[in-house]
Design a protein around this motif. Structure first.
Motif, short mmCIF file in Angstrom:
data_model
loop_
_atom_site.label_atom_id
_atom_site.label_comp_id
_atom_site.label_asym_id
_atom_site.label_seq_id
_atom_site.Cartn_x
_atom_site.Cartn_y
_atom_site.Cartn_z
N PRO A 125 -1.92 5.37 5.40
CA PRO A 125 -0.67 5.45 5.60
C PRO A 125 0.12 6.58 5.17
CG PRO A 125 -1.09 3.23 4.79
CD PRO A 125 -2.44 4.29 4.62
N HIS A 126 0.94 7.40 6.02
CA HIS A 126 1.60 8.28 5.61
C HIS A 126 3.04 8.68 6.79
CE1 HIS A 126 -0.81 9.35 9.30
NE2 HIS A 126 -0.13 10.44 9.57
N SER A 127 3.62 9.63 6.32
CA SER A 127 4.72 10.26 7.07
C SER A 127 5.02 11.67 6.78
CB SER A 127 6.11 9.47 6.91
OG SER A 127 6.76 9.42 5.52
N VAL A 128 5.59 12.48 7.61
CA VAL A 128 5.86 13.77 7.58
C VAL A 128 7.39 13.89 7.48
CG1 VAL A 128 5.92 16.14 8.61
CG2 VAL A 128 3.97 14.45 8.88
N ALA A 145 0.75 -1.25 0.12
CA ALA A 145 0.00 0.02 0.00
C ALA A 145 0.78 1.18 -0.11
CB ALA A 145 -0.99 0.07 1.17
N GLY A 146 2.09 1.03 0.41
CA GLY A 146 2.99 2.29 0.40
C GLY A 146 2.43 3.42 1.52
N GLN A 147 3.03 4.49 1.09
CA GLN A 147 2.37 5.89 1.79
C GLN A 147 2.58 6.93 1.11
OE1 GLN A 147 5.31 6.93 5.11
NE2 GLN A 147 7.14 5.93 3.98
N LEU A 148 1.75 8.06 1.68
CA LEU A 148 1.97 9.33 1.17
C LEU A 148 2.87 10.08 2.19
CD1 LEU A 148 -1.67 10.31 0.05
CD2 LEU A 148 0.40 10.52 -1.18
N VAL A 149 3.94 10.77 1.65
CA VAL A 149 4.66 11.59 2.44
C VAL A 149 4.41 12.96 2.17
CG1 VAL A 149 7.14 12.07 2.85
CG2 VAL A 149 6.59 9.96 2.15
N ILE A 150 4.02 13.54 3.29
CA ILE A 150 3.77 15.10 3.32
C ILE A 150 4.80 15.96 4.02
CG2 ILE A 150 1.12 14.51 3.02
CD1 ILE A 150 1.00 15.35 6.07
N GLY A 151 4.82 17.20 3.79
CA GLY A 151 5.94 18.08 4.26
C GLY A 151 5.63 19.56 3.79
N ALA A 152 6.12 20.37 4.80
CA ALA A 152 5.94 22.03 4.26
C ALA A 152 7.28 22.21 3.51
CB ALA A 152 6.09 22.61 5.70
N VAL A 210 0.17 21.22 7.00
CA VAL A 210 0.77 19.94 7.07
C VAL A 210 0.27 19.02 8.17
CG1 VAL A 210 2.88 18.59 7.29
CG2 VAL A 210 2.82 20.51 5.77
N GLU A 211 0.26 19.90 9.50
CA GLU A 211 -0.47 19.15 10.58
C GLU A 211 -1.97 18.91 10.48
OE1 GLU A 211 0.32 22.27 13.45
OE2 GLU A 211 2.46 21.66 13.80
N ARG A 212 -2.67 19.31 9.83
CA ARG A 212 -3.78 19.25 9.42
C ARG A 212 -4.10 18.16 8.61
NH1 ARG A 212 -7.20 23.95 6.43
NH2 ARG A 212 -8.76 22.15 6.48
N VAL A 213 -3.40 17.79 7.63
CA VAL A 213 -3.53 16.95 6.69
C VAL A 213 -2.96 15.75 7.52
CG1 VAL A 213 -2.60 15.78 4.69
CG2 VAL A 213 -3.04 18.20 4.65
N ARG A 214 -1.91 15.93 8.14
CA ARG A 214 -1.41 14.61 8.99
C ARG A 214 -2.71 14.29 9.91
NH1 ARG A 214 2.13 16.71 13.84
NH2 ARG A 214 -0.31 17.42 14.33
N ASP A 215 -3.40 15.06 10.62
CA ASP A 215 -4.34 14.53 11.43
C ASP A 215 -5.55 14.09 10.79
OD1 ASP A 215 -3.10 15.68 13.52
OD2 ASP A 215 -4.19 17.51 13.60
N ILE A 216 -5.75 14.36 9.51
CA ILE A 216 -6.92 13.64 8.70
C ILE A 216 -6.17 12.27 8.23
CG2 ILE A 216 -7.94 13.78 6.42
CD1 ILE A 216 -8.27 16.87 6.48
N PHE A 217 -5.00 12.35 7.93
CA PHE A 217 -4.76 10.82 7.34
C PHE A 217 -4.91 10.05 8.53
CE2 PHE A 217 -1.83 12.37 3.79
CZ PHE A 217 -3.06 12.53 2.71
#
Length: 312
Positions: free
Chosen positions: A177-180, A146-153, A164-171
């Motif tokens: 699956p995600h990381s920052v 499934a991998g992950q979505l990596v998000i960041g500023a 970024v914090e808002r999207v992290r909370d939604i995920f």
């Protein structure tokens, strides 16, 4: 509608869009997840359904017209091909409200700028989709990883960090699956480096991931294409090094050997592909910086020949 959980809209229902929808749908009320498409596609998706690794799943398909009576989405996840991005702008617009954020799962390093120009940079959170091997064949979604979505500023501005914090909370709420990332520019260029190598080389040799996982000429081409990207990233001010190179090679080596990257899937299905996002971008930047890109030149020419062959 459940007000405690976010409303998420997915634009683009290929392998990635279907993968994200199949995960989110297990952790969110039916009406809070929208697959947004035109009338014809919504009817086709509804009629055909979706099976995920053989198991049917029911999803909420919504047109822009139906969206007029709905609350705006908290988050829009864009999963189209880059060359379809302009065409889906009205679909995205139909989901946008004052507090909506947008995440792009598109390949390359260009889509966020396009979305920011259209909807405002304060709505766009940078993202990289990595480590997944999903493919969609008709109404069948097949994947192992499934991998992950990596998000960041991309900056230290408070708005970027808060978004970024808002999207992290939604995920986190929907268990996607995600990381920052603490260094999003490096992550974006690292993923471009990997994609430029693996997507194009597997397509060029008309193979699967094991084409570049096994010792041989294709693996050497894959690595050489990546090294050209690394040199250009450095010229662009992004410090990719050997540790980054080895990390991305390891990610690829751990993918399902029998699976295919998206560019190869597109060519095999007779569709055009995103070679301009990979070799097209690198060859152009190579000329800008005076850096030779012989491997990407070869891949660019070879993949265009495969597209011409598809066109008959």
């Amino acid at each position: 509608m459940n007000q405690q959980l976010p409303t998420i809209s997915i634009i683009g229902f290929g392998a990635l869009g279907a993968l994200f929808a199949s995960i989110i749908a297990n952790h969110i009320p039916f009406e809070n997840l929208r697959i947004v498409a035109d009338v014809e596609r919504c009817k086709r998706y509804t009629d055909n359904g979706l099976a995920v690794n053989g198991k049917p799943i029911k999803l909420n398909y919504v047109t822009p017209e139906q969206s007029q009576s709905l609350v705006p989405a908290d988050l829009v996840i864009v999963c189209t091909k880059y060359y379809h991005l302009e065409a889906v702008m009205p679909l995205i617009q139909s989901q946008i409200g004052d507090n909506t954020l947008i995440v792009s799962a598109l390949n390359g390093i260009s889509s966020e700028a396009v979305l920011a120009d259209a909807f405002g940079k304060d709505k766009v959170v940078y993202s990289v989709a990595q480590q997944m091997d999903a493919r969609k064949e008709g109404n069948q979604l097949i994947y192992r990883d499934a991998g992950q979505l990596v998000i960041g500023a991309m900056t230290n501005e408070p708005t970027d960090i808060t978004n970024v914090e808002r999207v992290r909370d939604i995920f986190t709420q929907v268990q996607l699956p995600h990381s920052v990332s603490a260094d999003m520019p490096k992550n974006l260029w690292g993923k471009l480096m990997l994609n430029t190598g693996v997507n194009q080389t597997v397509a060029f040799y008309e193979g699967t991931f094991d084409t570049v996982q096994e010792v041989g000429e294709p693996r050497e081409m894959f690595k050489a294409a990546m090294r050209e990207v690394m040199a250009i990233a450095n010229a662009e001010g992004v410090a990719l090094g050997e540790d980054d190179f080895n990390q991305w090679v390891t990610i690829m080596d751990n993918l399902d050997p029998t699976a295919m990257p998206s560019l190869r899937q597109d060519l095999k299905a007779g569709r055009d592909c995103e070679v301009e996002l990979f070799a097209g971008t690198i060859c152009k930047l190579g000329k800008k910086h005076g850096i030779a890109t012989p491997v990407n030149d070869t891949l660019y020419e070879g993949i265009y020949k495969l597209m011409e062959k598809n066109r008959g």
